[in-house]
Enzyme design. Structure first.
Site, PDB file in Angstrom:
ATOM      1  N   MET A  18       0.883  -1.161   0.000  1.00  0.00           N
ATOM      2  CA  MET A  18       0.000   0.000   0.000  1.00  0.00           C
ATOM      3  C   MET A  18       0.923   1.213   0.000  1.00  0.00           C
ATOM      4  SD  MET A  18      -3.015   0.941  -0.337  1.00  0.00           S
ATOM      5  CE  MET A  18      -4.279  -0.214   0.143  1.00  0.00           C
ATOM      6  N   GLY A  45       3.494  -1.247  -5.017  1.00  0.00           N
ATOM      7  CA  GLY A  45       4.390  -2.407  -4.943  1.00  0.00           C
ATOM      8  C   GLY A  45       4.824  -2.726  -6.364  1.00  0.00           C
ATOM      9  N   ALA A  48       3.003  -5.765  -7.978  1.00  0.00           N
ATOM     10  CA  ALA A  48       1.588  -5.523  -8.274  1.00  0.00           C
ATOM     11  C   ALA A  48       1.429  -4.486  -9.385  1.00  0.00           C
ATOM     12  CB  ALA A  48       0.872  -5.061  -7.010  1.00  0.00           C
ATOM     13  N   ASN A  49       2.265  -3.441  -9.362  1.00  0.00           N
ATOM     14  CA  ASN A  49       2.179  -2.443 -10.432  1.00  0.00           C
ATOM     15  C   ASN A  49       2.443  -3.098 -11.783  1.00  0.00           C
ATOM     16  OD1 ASN A  49       1.915  -0.569  -8.371  1.00  0.00           O
ATOM     17  ND2 ASN A  49       4.026   0.192  -8.517  1.00  0.00           N
ATOM     18  N   ASN A 189      17.504   0.649 -14.413  1.00  0.00           N
ATOM     19  CA  ASN A 189      17.609   2.053 -14.816  1.00  0.00           C
ATOM     20  C   ASN A 189      19.095   2.421 -14.714  1.00  0.00           C
ATOM     21  OD1 ASN A 189      18.185   2.706 -12.135  1.00  0.00           O
ATOM     22  ND2 ASN A 189      16.092   3.356 -11.678  1.00  0.00           N
ATOM     23  N   GLY A 257       8.839   2.956 -14.219  1.00  0.00           N
ATOM     24  CA  GLY A 257       9.645   1.791 -14.589  1.00  0.00           C
ATOM     25  C   GLY A 257       8.795   0.520 -14.605  1.00  0.00           C
ATOM     26  N   ASP A 258       7.849   0.442 -13.687  1.00  0.00           N
ATOM     27  CA  ASP A 258       6.974  -0.742 -13.647  1.00  0.00           C
ATOM     28  C   ASP A 258       6.127  -0.817 -14.919  1.00  0.00           C
ATOM     29  OD1 ASP A 258       7.979  -1.241 -11.113  1.00  0.00           O
ATOM     30  OD2 ASP A 258       6.395  -0.082 -10.129  1.00  0.00           O
TER      31      ASP A 258
HETATM   32  O1  RIB Z   1       8.033   1.275  -8.438  1.00  0.00           O
HETATM   33  C1  RIB Z   1       7.135   2.006  -7.653  1.00  0.00           C
HETATM   34  C2  RIB Z   1       6.773   1.233  -6.421  1.00  0.00           C
HETATM   35  O2  RIB Z   1       7.923   1.113  -5.613  1.00  0.00           O
HETATM   36  C3  RIB Z   1       5.746   1.887  -5.549  1.00  0.00           C
HETATM   37  O3  RIB Z   1       4.431   1.563  -5.917  1.00  0.00           O
HETATM   38  C4  RIB Z   1       6.126   1.447  -4.160  1.00  0.00           C
HETATM   39  O4  RIB Z   1       5.238   0.534  -3.606  1.00  0.00           O
HETATM   40  C5  RIB Z   1       7.527   0.861  -4.286  1.00  0.00           C
HETATM   41  O5  RIB Z   1       7.495  -0.488  -4.134  1.00  0.00           O
END
Ligand code: RIB
Length: 328
Positions: A18, A45, A48-49, A189, A257-258
């Site tokens: 969260m 996270g 999850a992202n 990165n 980046g996610d």
């Molecule tokens: O990459 C971004 C994420 O890094 C955020 O959502 C945060 O939870 C950290 O894990």
């Protein structure tokens, strides 16, 4: 995960947090107190992202991870379902709390402190008990917010099953050679690449030399993400190939980046699916990888124009429309 429809299949093993985001005009100095403008509680996270990004951009996505049996955990599970992610591999740990990320956010940048909580319980055994999710995928995507033995086990399962592996080495940490060797693609990165390779490249020539040397050492294909400079990899002739980033109005870089990693995996999954349908199991050529990376960079560029790691994720259609507009 159904193996019978047209969508590529991606498995993501990683963290769910969260995000407790405080927005502010500028970062505080150490020891200083400043006023923030707002506190936002948002699903995040890296794992999850990335899973949410894969699903949003068109992949059948399965996530392996752990949350706590608490309010944040319930909300994160609900968010995964809302985003269309298969959450069968996300377990509720009976005692560890859900992971959180405390994020200082300004328009240009962020500072993040994570408390792993249940992510720390996403261990090699948990990965093992969910190995089917990896074996059914075409691409496995992992990052470094769960214990390293778990990352290693996920990569081993995928490698043994002939599944393409993508390691996003974030947050930066030292990695053993045997783990690096299990990744087909590694996507640091610039800061992470400097930490991994031990070289802080100042120029493109230095960057490509450092990439060539490091790539030869680990045997994986390295893709360096470079923020507004786009993303680069070394072509077959050793030259640096770059997917450049469009100029955009940045609102929030969290999760950019996610988004890039998710979009890249969706594209890789599509390529593999095409190859499998045509009866060939070939490698990915320069032109195909550059094309995939252009899509990924465009996706990340859209993400930074919006607030929130998952709320800011663009859809497949939005990425394609933006690419078409920039080409025309
Ligand atoms: O990459 C971004 C994420 O890094 C955020 O959502 C945060 O939870 C950290 O894990």
């Amino acid at each position: 995960m159904s193996q019978h429809n047209q969508n590529p299949r991606v498995a993501v093993a990683g963290s769910l947090n969260m995000d407790l985001v405080i927005s502010m005009e500028r970062m505080p100095e150490a020891g200083e107190t400043i006023s923030g403008s707002a506190l936002h509680t948002l699903p995040g996270g890296k794992g999850a992202n990335q899973a949410a990004g894969c699903a949003r951009m068109g992949a059948d996505t399965a996530m392996i991870g752990r949350v706590g049996k608490d309010a944040f955990g319930g909300q994160l599970l609900e968010q995964m379902r809302r985003m269309g992610v298969n959450d069968a591999g996300i377990g509720e740990h009976r005692s560890a709390p859900t992971g959180i990320a405390s994020i200082y956010h300004t328009k240009e940048d962020n500072c993040i402190v994570i408390v792993a909580g249940a992510n720390g319980e996403c261990d090699a055994d948990w990965i093992e008990s969910n190995r089917a999710a990896i074996e059914e995928a075409q691409v496995l995507l992992v990052q470094l917010e769960i214990p390293l033995p778990a990352v290693q086990r996920a990569l081993e399962i995928a490698r043994a099953a002939g599944i393409v592996t993508v390691l996003n080495p974030a947050p930066a940490r030292e990695l053993p050679q045997e783990l690096l060797e299990l990744a087909d693609y590694i996507t640091p990165n610039e800061t992470e690449f400097a930490a991994l390779s031990g070289v802080s490249a100042e120029t493109e020539a230095e960057l490509s030399d450092a990439m060539a040397a490091w790539q030869a050492k680990v045997g994986s294909r390295v893709i360096v993400t470079r923020g507004s400079a786009g993303s680069s990899f070394l072509g077959e002739d050793g030259g640096l190939l770059t997917a450049s980033a469009p100029k955009v109005e940045v609102v929030d870089t969290t999760g950019a980046g996610d988004t890039l990693n998710a979009a890249l995996c969706v594209k890789l999954g599509e390529l593999i699916q095409k190859q499998q349908a045509g009866g060939e199991a070939g490698s990915v050529g320069d032109a195909e990888l550059l094309d995939a990376l252009r899509f990924a960079v465009q996706a990340a560029s859209l993400a930074v124009t919006r607030f929130g790691a998952q709320d800011g994720l663009p859809s497949r259609e939005e990425v394609e429309a933006a690419l078409a507009a920039s080409a025309g």
